[in-house]
Design a protein around this motif. Sequence first.
Motif, PDB file in Angstrom:
ATOM      1  N   ALA A 121       0.863  -1.282  -0.582  1.00 26.63           N
ATOM      2  CA  ALA A 121      -0.643  -0.494   0.275  1.00 26.63           C
ATOM      3  C   ALA A 121       0.840   1.137   0.169  1.00 26.63           C
ATOM      4  CB  ALA A 121      -1.094  -0.368   1.248  1.00 26.63           C
ATOM      5  N   THR A 122       2.074   1.814   0.722  1.00 22.66           N
ATOM      6  CA  THR A 122       3.066   2.566   0.650  1.00 22.66           C
ATOM      7  C   THR A 122       3.405   2.881  -0.799  1.00 22.66           C
ATOM      8  OG1 THR A 122       3.280   1.599   3.319  1.00 22.66           O
ATOM      9  CG2 THR A 122       4.961   3.752   2.386  1.00 22.66           C
ATOM     10  N   LEU A 123       4.294   1.141  -1.187  1.00 21.19           N
ATOM     11  CA  LEU A 123       4.758   2.074  -2.746  1.00 21.19           C
ATOM     12  C   LEU A 123       3.320   2.171  -4.078  1.00 21.19           C
ATOM     13  CD1 LEU A 123       6.891  -1.461  -3.092  1.00 21.19           C
ATOM     14  CD2 LEU A 123       7.889   1.181  -2.416  1.00 21.19           C
ATOM     15  N   ASP A 124       2.495   1.651  -3.416  1.00 21.85           N
ATOM     16  CA  ASP A 124       1.732   1.917  -4.246  1.00 21.85           C
ATOM     17  C   ASP A 124       1.242   3.425  -4.118  1.00 21.85           C
ATOM     18  OD1 ASP A 124       0.278   0.090  -5.581  1.00 21.85           O
ATOM     19  OD2 ASP A 124      -0.738  -1.121  -4.148  1.00 21.85           O
ATOM     20  N   GLU A 125       0.516   3.812  -2.934  1.00 23.47           N
ATOM     21  CA  GLU A 125       1.085   5.518  -2.884  1.00 23.47           C
ATOM     22  C   GLU A 125       1.443   6.223  -3.832  1.00 23.47           C
ATOM     23  OE1 GLU A 125       0.757   8.623   0.769  1.00 23.47           O
ATOM     24  OE2 GLU A 125       0.106   6.563   1.215  1.00 23.47           O
ATOM     25  N   LEU A 126       2.887   6.692  -3.249  1.00 22.19           N
ATOM     26  CA  LEU A 126       5.187   7.017  -3.345  1.00 22.19           C
ATOM     27  C   LEU A 126       4.779   6.587  -4.644  1.00 22.19           C
ATOM     28  CD1 LEU A 126       7.138   5.758  -0.111  1.00 22.19           C
ATOM     29  CD2 LEU A 126       5.499   8.083  -0.689  1.00 22.19           C
ATOM     30  N   VAL A 127       4.790   5.781  -5.169  1.00 21.05           N
ATOM     31  CA  VAL A 127       5.122   5.422  -6.933  1.00 21.05           C
ATOM     32  C   VAL A 127       3.771   6.822  -7.682  1.00 21.05           C
ATOM     33  CG1 VAL A 127       4.118   3.366  -9.273  1.00 21.05           C
ATOM     34  CG2 VAL A 127       5.624   2.756  -7.031  1.00 21.05           C
ATOM     35  N   SER A 128       2.923   6.445  -7.277  1.00 17.89           N
ATOM     36  CA  SER A 128       2.061   8.114  -7.881  1.00 17.89           C
ATOM     37  C   SER A 128       3.005   8.759  -7.889  1.00 17.89           C
ATOM     38  CB  SER A 128       0.288   7.977  -7.493  1.00 17.89           C
ATOM     39  OG  SER A 128       0.125   5.875  -7.920  1.00 17.89           O
ATOM     40  N   SER A 129       2.812   9.242  -6.250  1.00 15.36           N
ATOM     41  CA  SER A 129       3.577  10.336  -6.199  1.00 15.36           C
ATOM     42  C   SER A 129       4.943  10.740  -6.376  1.00 15.36           C
ATOM     43  CB  SER A 129       3.199  11.261  -4.512  1.00 15.36           C
ATOM     44  OG  SER A 129       4.194  10.064  -3.812  1.00 15.36           O
ATOM     45  N   GLY A 130       5.753   9.705  -6.495  1.00 19.50           N
ATOM     46  CA  GLY A 130       7.141   9.632  -7.484  1.00 19.50           C
ATOM     47  C   GLY A 130       7.096  10.219  -8.411  1.00 19.50           C
ATOM     48  N   ARG A 131       6.118  10.216  -9.392  1.00 15.10           N
ATOM     49  CA  ARG A 131       5.822  10.257 -10.812  1.00 15.10           C
ATOM     50  C   ARG A 131       5.305  11.947 -11.531  1.00 15.10           C
ATOM     51  NH1 ARG A 131       8.208   7.859 -13.846  1.00 15.10           N
ATOM     52  NH2 ARG A 131       7.400   7.469 -15.499  1.00 15.10           N
ATOM     53  N   LYS A 132       5.693  12.617 -10.277  1.00 15.94           N
ATOM     54  CA  LYS A 132       5.468  14.515 -10.389  1.00 15.94           C
ATOM     55  C   LYS A 132       6.361  14.811 -11.085  1.00 15.94           C
ATOM     56  CE  LYS A 132       1.401  13.928  -6.934  1.00 15.94           C
ATOM     57  NZ  LYS A 132       1.140  14.368  -5.581  1.00 15.94           N
ATOM     58  N   PRO A 133       5.890  15.790 -11.759  1.00 15.10           N
ATOM     59  CA  PRO A 133       7.590  16.198 -12.729  1.00 15.10           C
ATOM     60  C   PRO A 133       8.831  17.181 -11.565  1.00 15.10           C
ATOM     61  CG  PRO A 133       5.086  16.969 -13.662  1.00 15.10           C
ATOM     62  CD  PRO A 133       5.094  16.202 -11.989  1.00 15.10           C
ATOM     63  N   GLY A 134       9.776  16.844 -11.652  1.00 12.63           N
ATOM     64  CA  GLY A 134      10.301  17.191 -10.579  1.00 12.63           C
ATOM     65  C   GLY A 134      10.111  16.938  -9.045  1.00 12.63           C
ATOM     66  N   PRO A 135      11.432  17.738  -8.855  1.00 14.53           N
ATOM     67  CA  PRO A 135      11.888  16.655  -7.260  1.00 14.53           C
ATOM     68  C   PRO A 135      10.422  17.267  -6.013  1.00 14.53           C
ATOM     69  CG  PRO A 135      13.275  18.202  -7.356  1.00 14.53           C
ATOM     70  CD  PRO A 135      12.559  18.419  -9.143  1.00 14.53           C
ATOM     71  N   ASN A 136      10.367  16.332  -4.858  1.00 16.21           N
ATOM     72  CA  ASN A 136       9.596  16.422  -3.532  1.00 16.21           C
ATOM     73  C   ASN A 136      10.539  17.608  -2.927  1.00 16.21           C
ATOM     74  OD1 ASN A 136       8.482  16.851  -1.237  1.00 16.21           O
ATOM     75  ND2 ASN A 136       7.071  15.150  -2.020  1.00 16.21           N
ATOM     76  N   LEU A 137       9.920  18.838  -3.083  1.00 19.71           N
ATOM     77  CA  LEU A 137      10.566  20.039  -2.384  1.00 19.71           C
ATOM     78  C   LEU A 137      10.723  19.737  -0.515  1.00 19.71           C
ATOM     79  CD1 LEU A 137      11.768  22.942  -4.370  1.00 19.71           C
ATOM     80  CD2 LEU A 137      12.920  20.919  -4.145  1.00 19.71           C
ATOM     81  N   GLU A 138       9.889  19.608  -0.859  1.00 19.00           N
ATOM     82  CA  GLU A 138       9.442  19.084   0.697  1.00 19.00           C
ATOM     83  C   GLU A 138      10.435  18.310   1.638  1.00 19.00           C
ATOM     84  OE1 GLU A 138       7.511  20.391   4.360  1.00 19.00           O
ATOM     85  OE2 GLU A 138       8.269  21.477   3.056  1.00 19.00           O
ATOM     86  N   THR A 139      10.101  17.349   0.610  1.00 22.97           N
ATOM     87  CA  THR A 139      10.853  16.074   1.606  1.00 22.97           C
ATOM     88  C   THR A 139      12.519  15.860   1.337  1.00 22.97           C
ATOM     89  OG1 THR A 139       9.374  14.349  -0.038  1.00 22.97           O
ATOM     90  CG2 THR A 139      11.919  13.481   0.786  1.00 22.97           C
ATOM     91  N   ALA A 140      13.101  16.365   0.125  1.00 25.53           N
ATOM     92  CA  ALA A 140      14.172  17.157   0.219  1.00 25.53           C
ATOM     93  C   ALA A 140      14.669  18.284   1.286  1.00 25.53           C
ATOM     94  CB  ALA A 140      14.781  17.987  -1.380  1.00 25.53           C
ATOM     95  N   ARG A 141      13.862  19.515   1.671  1.00 27.14           N
ATOM     96  CA  ARG A 141      14.204  20.295   3.241  1.00 27.14           C
ATOM     97  C   ARG A 141      14.925  19.184   4.143  1.00 27.14           C
ATOM     98  NH1 ARG A 141      11.258  22.410   7.258  1.00 27.14           N
ATOM     99  NH2 ARG A 141       9.456  22.399   6.202  1.00 27.14           N
ATOM    100  N   HIS A 142      13.568  18.539   4.289  1.00 25.14           N
ATOM    101  CA  HIS A 142      13.313  17.703   5.736  1.00 25.14           C
ATOM    102  C   HIS A 142      14.766  16.772   5.766  1.00 25.14           C
ATOM    103  CE1 HIS A 142      10.056  19.032   7.706  1.00 25.14           C
ATOM    104  NE2 HIS A 142       9.133  18.390   6.841  1.00 25.14           N
ATOM    105  N   ALA A 143      15.429  16.026   4.446  1.00 22.21           N
ATOM    106  CA  ALA A 143      16.548  15.146   4.537  1.00 22.21           C
ATOM    107  C   ALA A 143      17.684  16.169   4.212  1.00 22.21           C
ATOM    108  CB  ALA A 143      16.723  14.794   3.038  1.00 22.21           C
ATOM    109  N   TRP A 144      17.305  17.152   3.781  1.00 24.76           N
ATOM    110  CA  TRP A 144      19.177  17.618   4.297  1.00 24.76           C
ATOM    111  C   TRP A 144      19.495  18.066   6.251  1.00 24.76           C
ATOM    112  CZ3 TRP A 144      22.762  20.383   0.685  1.00 24.76           C
ATOM    113  CH2 TRP A 144      22.615  20.025  -0.675  1.00 24.76           C
ATOM    114  N   ARG A 145      18.345  18.478   6.359  1.00 25.30           N
ATOM    115  CA  ARG A 145      18.464  18.448   7.634  1.00 25.30           C
ATOM    116  C   ARG A 145      18.470  18.002   8.639  1.00 25.30           C
ATOM    117  NH1 ARG A 145      13.375  22.508  10.133  1.00 25.30           N
ATOM    118  NH2 ARG A 145      13.763  24.324   8.352  1.00 25.30           N
ATOM    119  N   ASP A 146      18.472  15.929   7.928  1.00 25.55           N
ATOM    120  CA  ASP A 146      18.260  15.139   8.922  1.00 25.55           C
ATOM    121  C   ASP A 146      20.058  14.736   8.214  1.00 25.55           C
ATOM    122  OD1 ASP A 146      18.286  12.519  10.358  1.00 25.55           O
ATOM    123  OD2 ASP A 146      17.476  11.738   8.528  1.00 25.55           O
ATOM    124  N   ALA A 147      20.624  15.024   7.168  1.00 23.40           N
ATOM    125  CA  ALA A 147      21.828  14.598   6.339  1.00 23.40           C
ATOM    126  C   ALA A 147      22.692  14.996   7.572  1.00 23.40           C
ATOM    127  CB  ALA A 147      22.123  14.985   4.885  1.00 23.40           C
TER     128      ALA A 147
END
Length: 538
Positions: A418-444
Amino acid sequence: MNIVLFLPYAPWIAHSFTELTIALALKVRGCNVLVVGCDGAVRDCDMTLPSFGTVRPNCTTCRAESETIIKGFGVNYAWLGGIATEDGIKAADAWIDGLRDDELAGATYAGLPVGELVASSVHTNMRCAEIDPDDAPAVAFWRRLIHNGALTAAALPRVLDAMRPHALIVFNGRISSTRVAFEAARARGIRTIVEERAFNGIVRLFENETGTAIAPYEEGWRLWRDTPLSAPEIKRLAAYFGERLAGKTLETQMFSDVESAVDALRARLGIDPSRPVVTYFASSPDEGMGQHMVDPRLADMSRYVGDLVDYARARPDVQLILRAHPWWFARKATGSNKVQIAFFAELAARLPANAVYVPPEDRVLSYDLMRLSDVVAHWFSTTGIEAGMMGVPVVQPQLRGYSPRPHCRYLTTGTLAATLDELVSSGRKPGPNLETARHAWRDAYSYFYRTGYDFTPVSFGDDPYSSKLTYDRPEDLAPGKHADLDWICEAIMTGQRLQRGPQPADATRSAASEQAAIASAVRAAREAPMALLKLAAA
C-alpha cells in the motif's frame, strides 16, 4: 578526576591518535589518565581480518609499536595481560579450551556474556550474517575472540573498580574486547565515551552508546529537526554530498569505481523512462547483527527483498531495480559476504521481467540509480537520506528507537504494498519533492555533522587507517587552542551532554532562505555532481 582509556588497537592510528589526544588534553586539564593497552596476551583480535586473508599481526611487534605510540603521548599506561596476571591468563586459557563449540554462544566469564558480546566481530570479520556451526574457520575465530573477551572481562574491571574513573574512553564499543569493556563500564555505572571516525573527517563521540547505535542520531534529529540549516551548513553539506555523488569521497571510492551517465545506465538496465522505477539498495548487514533494530517481520533482509519482488510481480507496470551492496564483494571489501551474494544470485535467476539485479561487483555509483528512480527502498543505509536529499520518496523498515522522519515512510508488517502504491503515484509528479528534500537535508546534516566534531588536533589520511598529529607539545592542547576539543573535554569533565543543541542565535534562522538554497542544491544534485560542487563553491 580519573580517566581510563582502553586502547587494544593502538597501531590503528586513525582512531588511537584521536583517543590519545583526548586523553592527553584531559591530562593537561588536571585529570589522572591511565591507558590500558594490549600486550599480546589474547589469542586473536580485530586486527586480523581473516576473511580478507590477512595474516595475524605479530603480537610482539604490535606490542612494541603500541608502546612506542602510547609513550609518545606521555600518559601512564598498563598492559591487559599484566593486569590479568599470569595465573589469570592460564585460567582463561583452561576455560576456553574446555568449552565445546555448542557452548560458545552462551559463554560467560567474570560475569559477562563474552560469547555474545564478541560475536559481532565474527559477523564482520568473517562476513556472515549468522555464525554457521559447521563453518570451522568462523567457529575457531569466535573461540579465539571469546578468549580475548574473557581476559578483558577479568582484567579491566580490576582497573575500573580500583580507580572508579569519571569516564571510560574506548574505540567503537561494538567489536570484541571493546564491547566487553563497554559493558563492564556500563555495569558499574561508569560513563563511556565511544570514539568512531566518520568518513568525512569528522570525529564522532557517542555517550553511553556503541558506535553503531541509533540513539545519537535520533538525539541529533530531535534537537535540530525544527531548526533551519544556515547558509554555511548547506554549503558544507552540498560540497560533501557533491563529492559523494562524484565518487570522490573515501567511502564511495571504497564502494564503487566509476560514475556512469544516467541515460546510458538506463539503457544498459533496460529501464523504460515512461514507467515508474522503484530501486532497492541492500545493506551490508554484518555490523548490524545483534542490534535488534527492526520490526521482527522485517529483521531478515531476505524477507524484505522477497516482499519487494512480490510487489513487482503484482505490478508489472512498475520496474524494480535490486542494487546489491558493493561491500559484499571482495574487489574492494574486506572479504566477500558469500551468503548474501548467493541469495541474490539465486533470486536474480527467478525475477519477473520487470525486475533487474545489479550485482555487488557492478562498477556503478548508487547515486546514478537514485537519479532514475521514482521511489527508493532500503533496509538500513545512508542511501535513504541521500535519496531524500534529491527529493526522491523513500521507504524503509521501522527501526526500533528511531522516530519517523517526514522525508521517509516507515514500514511495519503488511504495509509495504500500500505504501509503495501511494509513493509510486506521487513519485511520478514532475520535479523533485522539495518538502521531502528539505527535511532530508536537515536529517543529513545532523547525521554527518551534528554527532561529531571538527577535531583539528588530528589530520586524517585518505584511507581508513592513517592520521597525523597537527600539534607538537601537550600545551598545544590547552584550553582555547581547539574549540571542539575544549567542548569535548568540558563535557567529559563536567558530565554535561556531549551532543550540542541549538543556541538562542539559531532561532533567527530563515526557513525561506533555507528552502530556496536547498531547492537550488537539489536541482544541481539531480543534474550532475559537478553542478552541485560548483554551487557549493560559489
